[in-house]
Design an enzyme around this catalytic site. Sequence first.
Site, short mmCIF file in Angstrom:
data_model
loop_
_atom_site.label_atom_id
_atom_site.label_comp_id
_atom_site.label_asym_id
_atom_site.label_seq_id
_atom_site.Cartn_x
_atom_site.Cartn_y
_atom_site.Cartn_z
N ARG A 96 0.81 -1.11 0.02
CA ARG A 96 0.09 -0.11 0.02
C ARG A 96 0.70 1.27 0.08
NH1 ARG A 96 -4.01 -1.83 4.82
NH2 ARG A 96 -5.33 -3.21 3.49
N CYS A 135 -9.75 -1.15 5.79
CA CYS A 135 -11.17 -1.04 5.85
C CYS A 135 -11.50 0.57 6.53
CB CYS A 135 -11.78 -1.91 6.52
SG CYS A 135 -10.67 -2.87 7.91
N SER A 165 -15.88 -9.15 11.73
CA SER A 165 -15.30 -9.62 10.38
C SER A 165 -14.26 -9.03 9.98
CB SER A 165 -16.36 -9.55 9.29
OG SER A 165 -16.86 -8.20 9.14
N GLY A 166 -13.89 -7.73 10.38
CA GLY A 166 -12.38 -7.10 9.93
C GLY A 166 -11.34 -7.90 10.30
N GLU A 188 -3.29 -1.08 13.30
CA GLU A 188 -4.35 -0.36 12.64
C GLU A 188 -4.40 1.13 12.73
OE1 GLU A 188 -6.45 -2.36 11.05
OE2 GLU A 188 -8.48 -1.25 10.93
N LYS A 191 -1.85 2.51 10.26
CA LYS A 191 -2.28 2.38 8.96
C LYS A 191 -3.09 3.59 8.65
CE LYS A 191 -2.08 -2.67 8.67
NZ LYS A 191 -3.00 -4.00 8.81
N ARG A 217 -11.71 -3.00 18.70
CA ARG A 217 -12.98 -3.92 17.95
C ARG A 217 -14.11 -4.17 18.94
NH1 ARG A 217 -11.97 -5.64 13.29
NH2 ARG A 217 -9.74 -6.44 13.97
N HIS A 224 -17.76 -1.05 10.24
CA HIS A 224 -17.14 -0.23 11.34
C HIS A 224 -17.62 1.08 11.45
CE1 HIS A 224 -14.56 -3.12 10.70
NE2 HIS A 224 -13.33 -2.70 10.09
N ASN A 310 -17.17 -2.89 6.15
CA ASN A 310 -15.56 -3.00 6.20
C ASN A 310 -15.56 -3.96 4.81
OD1 ASN A 310 -17.31 -4.71 8.27
ND2 ASN A 310 -15.37 -6.06 8.10
#
Length: 333
Positions: A96, A135, A165-166, A188, A191, A217, A224, A310
Site C-alpha cells: 500500500r 477498511c 469480520s474485519g 491499525e 495504517k 474491536r 465499522h 468493512n
Amino acid sequence: MGQKFVELLANHPWFEVEALAASDRSVGKSYIETTGSKASTLPESLQKLTVVEAKPGAIDDPDIVFSALPTEVAGPIEEDFAKSGLPVFSNASSHRMDQHVPLLNPEVNAEHVALVEEQKKRTRLDGFIVANPNCTTAILTLSLKPLYDAFGLETVVVSSMQAISGAGYPGVASLDILENVIPFIRSEEEKVERETNKILGSISQPAGVTVSASCNRVPTINGHIEAVFAKTKSRATPEDVVKAMSGFVSVPQKLKLPTAPAHPIVVRKEEDRPQTRLDVDEGHGMTVSVGRVRKDAGLGGVKYIVLGHNLVRGGAGCSILNAELMLAQKYIQ
Ligand SMILES: NC(=O)c1ccc[n+]([C@@H]2O[C@H](COP(=O)([O-])OP(=O)(O)OC[C@H]3O[C@@H](n4cnc5c(N)ncnc54)[C@H](OP(=O)(O)O)[C@@H]3O)[C@@H](O)[C@H]2O)c1
C-alpha cells in the site's frame, strides 16, 4: 474477504470468476467444500470450482487478479502475478505504501491510477499492483473527501468501533469478543494515520493532515463505525459540511461504473443514526452513512459519525470498483 469477492463477482456484468486460489488447506477441494453452506446460494459453477495454488502457473490464462491474502504472505505472491503480466488488485497492506502503487479509493483519488505508468516503467513489466486502503481508512477518507476539497483539513481525530469480520475468519475468538470491547487492533492506528495522508494527497505528495486514530474491536459482525473530529482550514459550519457531503459525487458516478453507488455518502438527519444494523448495507455496502454532524465549540471544528461496510466499501467492493475504473479508463484491456 475472499467470500465477499466471490459473492460480488458472481453476477458481475464485466468480470467472471474463472479460478479461485487459497492456502494448502483448501487446494484441491471444491469451493463449496471449503466454505460449507455459506456458498450454497451461489451458481453451481462457482460452488464446484476447484481451489488451486496461488501462483501464476496454476491458473489458466486469467485477465485480472483480485487478492485477499493475509499480509504475511501477500507481498511476493502478488509480485509474482504482476511479473506474469497481470493487473493485481490487492487488499493486503504489503504494497500500500510503495511509492508507485496507487492506494485507491475511487471516489477520493481516482487520479492516482496514473501511478501505474511509473510503476510499469520502473519494473519493466506489463503487470502492476493497485492496492485499496485498510477498511477503516476507506470509510474515513470517503467521508473526509468533500471536506478536504471544500474547506481544507488541518487535523482529524478518529475513534473506530470495528466489526469482528474485519479480523478475517475465524478471526477473534468468540469468548474474547462477546459482551466485550477490545481496545487494540495491531498496526491499525498507524495504517489509518499514514494511508489517509497518501490517499488525500496528490500523486507526488501526502496531504499533510494531522491524523490521530484510536481503533477498537466491538461485537458487531459487519460494519465499522467511526467517531470523527475534523478541524478544517477554512471555516465550515455543520450545515456547510452536510451540504458538501450530501451533494458529493465523483469519477465512478460520472462513469456510471457498475459497482459505483448513486450516492457515495448519505447524511442521516435522525439524531440516533447511522446504526450498524439499520445502515450497513446502504448502497449495497458501497455507501458510507454519516450522522450527528455537529459543531465542536471547544476545539473549533466539526464532529460526526460515519459507518461503512468493512468487507464491501472497505474491501472487496472497493477493489472491484478500482478494477472497473481502470478498465473504463483503458489501463487494462
Ligand atoms: N476483513 C476485512 O474487513 C478486511 C478489510 C480490508 C482489508 N483486509 C485485508 O484483506 C486480506 C484478507 O483478509 P481476510 O479478513 O479475508 O483474512 P482471512 O479470513 O484470514 O482469509 C485469508 C485467505 O487467504 C488464504 N491464504 C492464507 N495463506 C495463504 C497462502 N500461503 N497462499 C494462498 N492463500 C493463502 C486463506 O486460505 P484458506 O481459505 O485456505 O485458509 C484465506 O482464504 C488481509 O490482508 C486483510 O488485512 C481485510
